[in-house]
Design an enzyme around this catalytic site. Structure first.
Site, PDB file in Angstrom:
ATOM      1  N   GLY A   1       0.816  -1.201   0.000  1.00  0.00           N
ATOM      2  CA  GLY A   1       0.000   0.000   0.000  1.00  0.00           C
ATOM      3  C   GLY A   1       0.849   1.250   0.000  1.00  0.00           C
ATOM      4  CB  VAL A   2       0.062   4.661  -0.806  1.00  0.00           C
ATOM      5  CG1 VAL A   2       0.837   5.962  -1.013  1.00  0.00           C
ATOM      6  CG2 VAL A   2      -0.257   4.022  -2.144  1.00  0.00           C
TER       7      VAL A   2
ATOM      8  CD  GLU B   1      -3.330   0.262  -4.691  1.00  0.00           C
ATOM      9  OE1 GLU B   1      -4.385   0.351  -5.332  1.00  0.00           O
ATOM     10  OE2 GLU B   1      -3.295   0.247  -3.445  1.00  0.00           O
TER      11      GLU B   1
ATOM     12  CG  ASN C   1      -6.388   9.116   2.945  1.00  0.00           C
ATOM     13  OD1 ASN C   1      -6.572  10.321   3.042  1.00  0.00           O
ATOM     14  ND2 ASN C   1      -5.305   8.527   3.429  1.00  0.00           N
TER      15      ASN C   1
END
Length: 498
Positions: A258-259, A284, A374
């Site tokens: 993830g980010v 992603e 988010n």
């Protein structure tokens, strides 16, 4: 050039009140730079004249201040999906000035093609190059651009002259057929390419080109601190132990990350974990740490939707394109996040949580269960279909006033059915093959902060009096959150009153 050159203001005139507008990019990468600003100024002018102007914004994921920020400050957004990370937009969402609906990132393209949200009126996209036949080379974030341009009635091109034309070859643009005639997506290893380096747009749709010259200006992530270093070390220890057990093949499997700061720290930790062989990523987002891993030979290949890299690293990337083009593939979101491919490749997924409860449920979107942070992003696309799904978070935040391990999460994004491993700075909880009580004991013992272990055990004892396979005291289950909202410190909770 076949297409007219427009000013940003001229381009903005093609966008009307109530339009559904698709923007290119995924995170700030590949997001248009000047036309959204002109649309925001148009909105402000019309509002000052007493005229309505709002649009419905569809993206790949989050964008930048030049898109989400400018538009929301101009009160120009009605609906917004599928993911965002901008502070001003977050305020608009949580006050219902913006109608935000959260969505798994892999789903939006097909829903647009099937007309779930009505016609797409305009697509505004950033490109590195364009031919007279409408073929374009995209920028550093693909997102849902192929579907947006295929479905939109009008297409506005931002030709970013800062992007080198020799980005050609890094993209793999593939749009699957839709049900009921879709066949398998023929990706069998992360480095497989199945589409075209160019995106073909109907030239009759292109109303004009706006020239820009600006990189994405993504801020670097925070350097790993002691907490995120501990999380990273625990993730690496877990992966190494799984290799030793033979559960993960000795050749390893592709990983997804993830980010954010925790995710970036975990990736940096993989650089020194030499018992983990060099690996591929099917993910992603590629962050700064991944390019560093590629330079060190630790990451062999990265399939992604976006290069979410700092300005310094973006310049490094552009200056060494020949090296990186052999190691990076940029795909549309519905392919980079495709559950079919994730399951086939056996991807090990690593995502972050806002909070986890003692039974393994994950909240990754809502602060105290009500305030959108988010969005779910792509975590669900990957988690539900992972070979092994890992979630990580610090055990506490706000100096210990918040425990990120709670009796019951205040919002559920990922149920315990999709979570294999939970990791904090305190340790590792392996939830596989355990019933709810066993999971609770595992999480409390290994992942909770020492300040909260006894409180969580007290809750489990009270909940156990209710019986059932997954015991909960409905009266006390959200007591951590209520105590924080009341006193500002979860450590003050008193279970003796229950």
């Amino acid at each position: 050039m076949r297409f007219p050159i427009l000013s940003p203001e001229e381009a903005a005139e093609f966008v009307k009140n109530g339009d559904n507008v698709g923007f290119s990019g995924f995170t700030a990468a590949g997001t248009p730079k000047v036309v959204p600003v002109a649309i925001a100024k148009k909105a402000e002018r019309l509002h000052s004249e007493g005229k309505p102007f709002k649009i419905n914004v569809f993206t790949g994921a989050s964008t930048s201040d030049l898109c989400d920020g400018e538009l929301v400050r101009a009160d120009a957004i009605d609906k917004r999906t599928p993911y965002q990370s901008h502070g001003d937009l977050r305020k608009g969402i949580n006050t219902h000035k913006v109608h935000y609906f959260d969505l798994h990132l892999s789903e939006l393209a097909q829903k647009i093609r099937y007309g779930f949200y009505g016609d797409l009126d305009v697509a505004i996209i950033e490109v590195a190059d364009i031919k007279d036949d409408g073929s374009v080379i995209l920028g550093t974030g693909v997102g849902n651009t192929p579907t947006f341009t295929n479905c939109a009635k009008k297409v506005i091109i931002e030709l970013n002259e800062k992007l080198p034309k020799n980005l050609e070859g890094i993209h793999d643009i593939y749009v699957p057929l839709d049900p009921p005639v879709r066949s398998e997506i023929p990706i069998f290893k992360a480095s497989d390419r199945i589409g075209s380096p160019w995106l073909k747009i109907d030239p009759e749709k292109i109303v004009g080109i706006v020239k820009t010259s600006k990189l994405d200006d993504i801020k670097p992530f925070t350097e790993p601190d002691e907490v995120t270093k501990h999380i990273s070390a625990n993730v690496c220890d877990f992966l190494i132990s799984e290799i030793h057990k033979g559960i993960i093949p000795a050749t390893f499997l592709p990983i997804q990350s993830g980010v954010g700061n925790v995710a970036n720290a975990v990736l940096y930790g993989l650089a020194d974990a030499k018992e983990i062989p060099a690996f591929e990523m099917y993910t992603e987002v590629i962050q700064d740490a991944v390019l560093d891993l590629m330079k060190k030979g630790r990451c062999k290949f990265g399939s992604t939707c976006s290069l979410t890299i700092s300005e310094h690293m973006e310049e490094e990337f552009m200056n060494n394109l020949d090296f990186y083009k052999e190691k990076v593939c940029l795909r549309p979101a519905e392919i980079s996040n495709n559950p079919e491919v994730v399951r086939r490749l056996g991807v090990i997924t690593m995502n972050t949580a806002l909070e986890a409860d003692i039974f393994g449920n994950i909240n990754s979107t809502h602060v105290t269960g009500t305030k959108m942070m988010n969005g779910i992003g792509g975590s669900g696309d990957f988690t539900r279909n992972a070979y092994i799904s890992i979630f990580s978070c610090p055990s506490v935040t706000k100096g210990g006033k918040i425990s990120n391990i709670v009796p019951m999460v205040s919002h559920v994004d990922h149920s315990e059915h999709s979570v294999d491993i939970l990791i904090t700075d305190q340790g590792i909880a392996d939830l596989r093959g355990k019933d709810p009580i066993q999971r609770a004991e595992e999480i409390i013992n290994n992942c909770a902060s020492p300040d909260y272990k006894e409180l969580l055990r007290d809750y489990l004892k009270i909940a156990g009096e209710t019986g059932g396979q997954t015991p909960h005291s409905l009266e006390a289950s959200l007591s951590f959150h209520e105590e924080f909202l009341s006193t500002g410190d979860m450590r003050n909770v008193d279970f003796s009153k229950f």
